[in-house]
Structures are given as structure tokens and as C-alpha cells.
Design a protein around this motif. Structure first.
Motif, short mmCIF file in Angstrom:
data_model
loop_
_atom_site.label_atom_id
_atom_site.label_comp_id
_atom_site.label_asym_id
_atom_site.label_seq_id
_atom_site.Cartn_x
_atom_site.Cartn_y
_atom_site.Cartn_z
N ASP A 193 42.98 17.95 13.34
CA ASP A 193 44.02 18.53 14.21
C ASP A 193 45.21 18.93 13.35
OD1 ASP A 193 45.55 19.36 16.28
OD2 ASP A 193 45.66 17.43 17.31
N PRO A 194 45.53 20.24 13.28
CA PRO A 194 46.68 20.65 12.46
C PRO A 194 48.03 20.38 13.12
CG PRO A 194 45.70 22.56 13.47
CD PRO A 194 44.84 21.40 13.87
N TYR A 195 48.03 19.95 14.36
CA TYR A 195 49.30 19.74 15.09
C TYR A 195 50.03 18.53 14.52
CZ TYR A 195 52.48 18.54 18.90
OH TYR A 195 53.60 18.23 19.64
N ASP A 196 51.32 18.71 14.25
CA ASP A 196 52.17 17.65 13.73
C ASP A 196 53.08 17.18 14.86
OD1 ASP A 196 53.59 15.86 12.24
OD2 ASP A 196 54.58 17.34 10.95
N VAL A 197 52.77 16.01 15.41
CA VAL A 197 53.53 15.51 16.55
C VAL A 197 54.91 15.02 16.14
CG1 VAL A 197 52.68 13.14 16.37
CG2 VAL A 197 53.31 14.06 18.62
N ASP A 198 55.10 14.69 14.88
CA ASP A 198 56.41 14.22 14.42
C ASP A 198 57.36 15.33 14.05
OD1 ASP A 198 55.56 11.58 14.73
OD2 ASP A 198 54.71 11.51 12.70
N GLN A 199 56.90 16.55 14.06
CA GLN A 199 57.74 17.69 13.71
C GLN A 199 58.67 18.02 14.87
OE1 GLN A 199 59.76 20.02 11.88
NE2 GLN A 199 57.90 19.76 10.63
N LYS A 200 59.99 18.07 14.58
CA LYS A 200 60.98 18.34 15.62
C LYS A 200 61.09 19.81 15.96
CE LYS A 200 63.83 14.27 14.65
NZ LYS A 200 65.19 13.78 14.33
N ASP A 201 60.70 20.68 15.05
CA ASP A 201 60.77 22.11 15.31
C ASP A 201 59.44 22.57 15.89
OD1 ASP A 201 61.40 24.74 15.43
OD2 ASP A 201 61.75 25.02 13.28
N PRO A 202 59.42 23.12 17.10
CA PRO A 202 58.13 23.56 17.67
C PRO A 202 57.48 24.69 16.91
CG PRO A 202 59.96 24.27 19.05
CD PRO A 202 60.53 23.35 18.03
N VAL A 203 58.25 25.46 16.14
CA VAL A 203 57.67 26.55 15.36
C VAL A 203 56.81 25.99 14.23
CG1 VAL A 203 58.21 28.60 13.99
CG2 VAL A 203 59.65 27.98 15.94
N LYS A 204 57.25 24.91 13.62
CA LYS A 204 56.53 24.32 12.48
C LYS A 204 55.49 23.28 12.90
CE LYS A 204 60.62 24.87 9.56
NZ LYS A 204 61.63 24.17 8.71
N SER A 205 55.33 23.07 14.17
CA SER A 205 54.37 22.05 14.62
C SER A 205 52.92 22.53 14.57
CB SER A 205 54.70 21.62 16.04
OG SER A 205 54.57 22.72 16.93
N LYS A 206 52.67 23.85 14.47
CA LYS A 206 51.32 24.44 14.39
C LYS A 206 50.50 24.11 15.62
CE LYS A 206 51.21 24.23 9.34
NZ LYS A 206 50.45 23.76 8.15
N ALA A 207 51.13 24.13 16.76
CA ALA A 207 50.40 23.83 18.00
C ALA A 207 49.48 24.96 18.40
CB ALA A 207 51.39 23.54 19.13
N ILE A 208 49.82 26.21 18.06
CA ILE A 208 48.98 27.35 18.42
C ILE A 208 47.67 27.34 17.66
CG2 ILE A 208 49.95 28.91 16.69
CD1 ILE A 208 49.21 29.78 20.37
N GLU A 209 47.62 26.65 16.53
CA GLU A 209 46.38 26.56 15.74
C GLU A 209 45.52 25.38 16.15
OE1 GLU A 209 47.54 26.36 11.69
OE2 GLU A 209 48.77 28.18 11.73
N SER A 210 46.01 24.54 17.02
CA SER A 210 45.29 23.34 17.43
C SER A 210 44.52 23.62 18.72
CB SER A 210 46.26 22.18 17.61
OG SER A 210 45.59 21.03 18.03
N SER A 211 44.01 22.55 19.32
CA SER A 211 43.28 22.63 20.59
C SER A 211 43.68 21.44 21.46
CB SER A 211 41.77 22.62 20.36
OG SER A 211 41.38 21.39 19.76
N LEU A 212 43.50 21.61 22.76
CA LEU A 212 43.86 20.54 23.70
C LEU A 212 42.66 19.60 23.88
CD1 LEU A 212 45.90 22.47 26.44
CD2 LEU A 212 46.76 21.09 24.57
N TRP A 213 42.37 18.86 22.82
CA TRP A 213 41.30 17.87 22.92
C TRP A 213 41.71 16.70 23.82
CZ3 TRP A 213 42.97 13.15 21.43
CH2 TRP A 213 44.03 13.08 20.53
N GLU A 214 43.00 16.60 24.14
CA GLU A 214 43.46 15.54 25.03
C GLU A 214 42.88 15.67 26.43
OE1 GLU A 214 46.48 16.13 21.78
OE2 GLU A 214 45.46 17.43 23.23
N LEU A 215 42.50 16.91 26.81
CA LEU A 215 41.89 17.09 28.13
C LEU A 215 40.55 16.38 28.22
CD1 LEU A 215 42.72 20.86 28.80
CD2 LEU A 215 43.91 18.85 29.67
#
Length: 680
Positions: A567-589
Motif C-alpha cells: 500500500d503506497p498510502y502514507d497515513v502519517d503524512q499530514k499533507d493529503p497531496v503527498k499521501s499518495k492516496a490516489i495510487e492506493s486502493s480501498l482494501w479496507e472495504l
């Protein structure tokens, strides 16, 4: 004389001596009759001088009696430190008696608390010439100030009777203003009586004394009791609009004085060196006391319910003869001056005649421009010729300016406790911002409170959103701070419902949000849903479903094909631009599909599979879910089924622990055989 003579002759045998005696009596009686008749003539000729002499004697006697009673009542100040000697009932009666005496003296214009702005010209002339009257007035002023000081000390002791007496003093001590000099010269020549317009207004100095006494109670923590504020609100502030305005003005003044006092202490501390004698502790205690006084001011401020528009400030149930109304302590001048209104009506009738003449001429033509001119003239017919300038306490603009400046002066005090800051933030969007003349002046306070974090940021979010959407405030870091507010502990906070409502407004109300920002919010919300309660998980799944359907470019985080990856998403990143959420997936579902609650599991399976025809979720209904509501919902659903019994396990457990467990058999006790009746 004849009757006396006959009576004396028959009673004794000496008629001569009786006759001489009778004549002597007659002469004396005639002399007395002459003197009495002369006295009557003298008194009738000099009635004016006698009446003035007797009135002066009665005045001097009444003044001396009043002075002695005032001195006695003021000297009866009870010692509050000795419980055996102090009696609150008797002291309340003493203060109320003083109030009655001073109100009676003010009604006779013997006591004038203000300068030359009150009373008529003749009264002011007599006060200037008569030195005795001036000395008497000065003595009464001194005694009245002593009475107000004793009454303030009783209010500081948090006594309801003293607060009610202080209200009575304000009601019976108005400022009397003569506005006859402000009238026109034509009106002065027409009628002198109509020019003598006497207006009663609230004494602002007494309101200032009341506010300062309330915020400085004589107790350990320095916080004023709630019952005192409730009495002030119910019996005084909520009933009279002029009292509301003057209390706001005096809150502004007292807050500015507290701020100046705190600033002077800070300057002294900077100039002085630390000698280690404990001066720092005293300064800290002084700063804390100033903050507590400011908190008391904020509590009084938040009790005031301001008028919504100008019509709410119009007097109701006006009684011009009595000079009273329902929502003002003293009737304003516009409604008390009936003769002046009639003069204005005469002028309006003259204007109406001219308007009617011009309107008749314009009816002959059917031109649209002429009809527009006629409408404008008809509008001028409604407006009065001479506009009456309203006093400040009767203007909605002055009320709004007063509450705005009073709140800003309180917020300037740096030692204001955090609990009062939270209460002001909670009342800011509903009570202060709608009633302010310039709401953008609270932008700095809202942005600083929004950057603090925690509950303070949650409370500041609503005010900041109102300033951005309704008043044009530009705050670039709004969504950055909102992204950092989303944490697992928010689902257990006291103000979570308010925060979720604002979150829906900020995310669903803006259609111009970029895809990476929406993806970052969806990813972080789903991550928090893993540890959230079932009610919070249901709300998050509904919100994520609506966001993905509104922003179709974010559907890639659900329908992402490929093999297993990190998972490339960085949950500790405070800036949503640098969190790389668009490259991740919602495996939490997928993880939420295995949730123990069936509603969460079924909703997680349907998230992202809806088509364009599916209606959006009603997020307000999801905010109402709690543990209790979900439990009752499942119980009703189970009760509607035919089978009332629900299987809990497949096999009946024989022991507390499973076989093979280290604690298996620890609670097994040998069963004793029970004795059968009839057998030994």
C-alpha cells in the motif's frame, strides 16, 4: 351677658357685684373679639408670606428627618464576618428602605445624580443660586454613592435580594433629559408646552456598577454563581431592550479595562528583574483572576438574546399616558411625545395634497415613464418629512456593533480560560456572527483556534466555514487542517455529530475538489472505520459511496486490477497531496465485509457497486445511529420473524473452558448425593 346676669342673681343675693363682674367679662370678650378679627385680616392680607414660611419650616424639618434616617440606615452595615451578628433578611430590608428613600428624593428633584442635562431651566437656575440646595444635593450624592458601594458589596456576596434591589435602584434612578431646546423656532413660537419634551433614560453609570459587582464575586474561585446570572437574565436583560444595549456597552468597557490592566502588569514584569521573592506567583495569580473576570463577562454576554431585525426593537404595549411599554424600562421619546407627532402629521397632510394633485394630472397620460414617476411620488408620501433619529439603544445597528466589540474585547485577554473559549466558539456561528456588523473581524480568532487541534478545532470549524462560504474569506489551508482533524478519537468525541455534518458540507457541497484530495479523504475515513463503532462505520461507508459517485475519477481506488502489492498510502503524512492516496486502493472495504455487525458488512459489500440510477444516501439519517438504536433495530427485526428463538451456538457447552485448556476442570466440584425423603 344677660344670661350670665340672670343666672348670677338667682344663684346669689348680691346683684351689684355680679353686674360689675359681668360687665368686666363683656369688655374682655369684646377686646378678644377685636384682636381675633384684626389677626384674621392680617393673615388674609399676608397669606403668601405665611405659606412660604410654613413650607420652608416643613422642608427643613423633613430634610433633617431624612438626613438622620439615611445616616442611621447607612451606619447599620452588618459585619459579614461574624455569623451570629449578620442577618441577611434585616440587611436586605435596610437596603430596600434606602432605595425607597433615595427614589422618593429623586422624584422631588432634591437629588440630581447627573449634571445640567436634566430638569427644566427654572430648576437649574434655582440650584445655581441657592447654595443651601447645592450643599444638600452634594451631601445626598455622597450618601447615595455610599449606598451604591454597600449594595455592590452585597451583590458580590451573591445575594439575590441585593441584585433585585440594585435593579430597583436602576429603575427608579433615570437620567432626565429635556429636549425642548432641540425643537425648531417655529414650534417654539406656536406652543411652549410642546417644546418641553422630557425623556427618561437608563443611568449608564449604575449599570456599570452592577456589571463590575457581578463579575467580581467574593468567593474562592472567583466565578459568579449561575443563579445570579439567571435572575439578571430573566428579570432584567431579556425583558428590556435598553438594558441589553447598556449591558453590552459596559461589558465592552470593563473588558477593555481588564485588558489594559493585564498589559500594564506585563510591562512591569518585563522591566523588573526576578529577585526570587515570590513576585512571579503573585503576578500569575493576578493574571488568572483577570482571566476569570473575563470569563464572567463572557457568561453574561452569552445570556443576551439580541433582536433579529429592527422591528423587534419597536416598543410593544405602549401606554403614552403612563409613559411605559413592555420591552423598554423607559419609553423612548418618539412614542412618548404625542403632540410633536401630530404637528408632523399636519405637515404630512400638506405634502399629501400636493402629491394628490400631481398624481391626478399624471392619470391622464398612459406613458410608462409617467407611471414610474407617480410610483416614486407615492413612495415619498409614505415617508415622513422629518425623520426622527433613533437613540442608540433602539437601533439594530448599534446593538450589533456593541456585541461585536464586546466579544472582541473579551477575546483580546490572553488569560481567558480554555473553557470560556470553547463556549464562545460554540455560540459564535449561531449567536454572534449573524448579529455582527463585520463578521470578518473574527477571522483571525477562528483561524488560530482551528490550528490548535482537538475539540477546539472542531468547534472553530463551523465558524470558519461560515466565514468562507458566506463572507468571502480565503483560507488556503482549510482542507489541509480538515484532513488532519480526521482521527479515530473523533468518533468518540462529544461534538462528533456537529463535526460530521460540517464534514459533509465541506466535501459534498464543493464540486470543484481535485481527485487526489477526495481520494485522500476517502482513504483516511475508511482507515478510521476499521476501529470505529458500528454507527461511525455506517456513516463513513455512506459518505464514501456518495463521494465516489460524485467524483467518478476516484473510482479507480476501488476497481483497481493487478496482483498483490504494498500500500503506497502514507497515513502519517499530514499533507493529503503527498499521501499518495490516489495510487492506493480501498482494501479496507474487504476488511469491513467481515465486520461482526450485519449492517456494516452488507453495506461494505455494496459500496462502489452502485450505478448512476441509485439514489444518494441520506447522511443525516446515518448520523442518528447509536449503539442503542442499532440494538433496538435488530431486536425489532428479530421479533418480526416467525421463529422467536435464535440459535447462539451449535453445541451446548459442558464447561466454562474448552477441553485441553490449562484452566479446564478448575471449577469442577464433586456433586453431593441428595437424600431421598422417607429413607435414612
Amino acid at each position: 351677658v344677660v344670661n350670665l346676669y340672670t343666672y348670677s342673681t338667682f344663684s346669689s343675693g348680691k346683684p351689684k357685684t355680679n353686674l360689675l363682674f359681668i360687665t368686666h367679662i363683656a369688655l374682655n370678650s369684646s377686646r378678644i373679639h377685636l384682636t381675633t378679627s384684626l389677626k384674621r385680616k392680617m393673615t388674609t392680607s399676608k397669606t403668601s408670606t405665611s405659606t412660604t414660611a410654613t413650607s420652608s419650616i416643613t422642608k427643613s424639618s423633613s430634610a433633617s428627618e431624612t438626613a438622620t434616617t439615611i445616616k442611621k440606615l447607612l451606619k447599620q452595615q452588618q459585619d459579614k464576618h461574624s455569623d451570629a451578628y449578620f442577618n441577611e433578611q434585616s440587611d436586605a430590608a435596610r437596603l430596600d428602605e434606602l432605595r425607597r428613600i433615595f427614589s422618593k428624593i429623586q422624584s422631588t428633584s432634591e437629588l440630581q445624580l447627573t449634571g445640567s442635562t436634566s430638569t427644566t431651566a427654572t430648576a437649574t437656575a434655582t440650584t445655581k443660586k441657592n447654595k443651601v440646595q447645592a450643599k444638600w444635593n452634594a451631601w445626598l450624592k455622597n450618601q447615595h454613592s455610599t449606598f451604591i458601594m454597600q449594595l455592590s458589596n452585597a451583590v458580590k456576596d451573591e445575594r439575590k435580594s441585593a441584585l433585585r434591589t440594585f435593579m430597583g435602584v436602576i429603575a427608579s434612578s433615570p437620567i432626565i433629559i429635556d429636549e425642548g431646546s432641540n425643537s425648531n423656532k417655529k414650534q417654539q413660537q406656536q406652543s411652549s408646552k410642546s417644546n418641553q419634551v422630557i425623556i427618561h433614560r437608563v443611568n449608564e453609570h449604575l449599570v456599570y456598577k452592577l456589571v463590575t459587582a457581578l463579575i467580581k464575586p467574593n468567593n474562592e474561585d472567583g466565578i459568579v454563581a449561575e443563579h445570579m446570572l439567571e435572575m439578571l437574565d430573566v428579570e432584567f436583560m431579556s425583558r428590556y431592550r435598553d438594558i441589553q444595549y447598556l449591558i453590552l456597552v459596559n461589558i465592552k468597557l470593563v473588558a477593555q479595562e481588564l485588558y489594559n490592566e493585564a498589559e500594564s502588569k506585563q510591562k512591569k514584569n518585563v522591566g523588573m528583574t526576578d529577585d526570587g521573592d515570590g513576585d512571579d506567583d503573585d503576578d500569575r495569580n493576578g493574571d488568572e483572576i483577570i482571566g476569570i473576570y473575563a470569563e464572567n463577562l463572557s457568561r453574561i454576554l452569552l445570556k443576551i438574546q439580541l433582536a433579529i431585525d429592527q422591528s423587534d426593537l419597536n416598543p410593544t404595549d405602549v401606554k403614552p399616558k403612563d409613559g411605559t411599554c413592555a420591552n423598554y424600562l423607559f419609553l423612548p421619546a418618539k412614542w412618548s411625545n404625542i403632540e410633536q407627532v401630530s404637528d408632523d402629521d399636519d405637515d404630512d397632510q400638506k405634502d399629501d395634497s400636493s402629491v394628490d394633485d400631481t398624481s391626478d394630472e399624471e392619470e391622464d397620460s398612459h406613458n410608462e415613464n409617467n407611471q414610474h414617476k407617480r410610483k416614486t411620488k407615492d413612495q415619498t408620501q409614505i415617508k415622513p418629512k422629518n425623520k426622527v433619529k433613533l437613540p442608540p439603544y433602539q437601533s439594530i445597528g448599534q446593538h450589533r456593533a456593541a456585541i461585536q466589540q464586546a466579544t472582541l474585547n473579551i477575546l483580546k485577554i490572553q488569560t481567558l480560560p480554555p473553557r470560556s473559549l470553547k463556549s464562545i466558539l460554540q455560540a459564535l456561528p449561531s449567536q454572534i456572527l449573524p448579529n455582527s456588523t463585520n463578521p470578518l473581524r473574527f477571522a483571525d480568532f477562528c483561524t488560530r483556534a482551528y490550528e490548535v487541534g482537538g475539540v477546539t478545532s472542531l468547534l472553530a470549524l463551523n465558524s470558519l466555514f461560515i466565514l468562507m462560504t458566506q463572507h468571502g474569506l480565503e483560507y488556503k489551508q482549510f482542507y489541509l487542517s480538515l484532513y488532519n482533524l480526521i482521527e479515530s478519537k473523533v468518533f468518540y468525541a462529544k461534538y462528533r455529530t456537529r463535526f460530521f455534518k460540517l464534514l459533509v458540507k465541506c466535501l459534498c457541497g464543493n464540486q470543484m475538489l481535485p481527485a487526489y484530495l477526495v481520494a485522500a479523504f476517502c482513504k483516511k475515513l475508511c482507515r478510521c472505520a476499521l476501529s470505529a463503532p458500528p454507527s461511525g462505520a455506517l456513516f463513513i461507508l455512506a459518505l464514501v459511496s456518495n463521494l465516489i459517485r460524485k467524483h467518478e475519477e476516484c473510482a479507480c481506488i476501488i476497481h483497481r486490477n493487478g496482483t498483490k502489492m504494498d500500500d503506497p498510502y502514507d497515513v502519517d503524512q499530514k499533507d493529503p497531496v503527498k499521501s499518495k492516496a490516489i495510487e492506493s486502493s480501498l482494501w479496507e472495504l474487504n476488511a469491513l465485509e467481515q465486520h461482526y455487525h450485519p449492517a456494516v458488512s452488507s453495506m461494505a459489500k455494496g459500496c462502489g457497486t452502485e450505478d448512476s440510477k441509485t439514489l444518494m444516501h441520506d447522511l443525516d439519517s446515518f448520523l442518528l445511529h447509536t449503539y442503542k438504536s442499532l440494538f433496538d433495530q435488530e431486536r425489532k427485526r428479530a421479533g418480526n420473524k416467525r421463529r422467536s428463538t435464535i440459535p447462539l451456538t451449535f453445541h451446548e457447552p459442558k464447561s466454562l473452558f474448552v477441553e485441553g485448556d490449562m484452566f479446564d476442570g478448575i471449577f469442577d466440584f464433586p456433586m453431593k448425593k441428595s437424600k431421598v425423603k422417607g429413607k435414612d
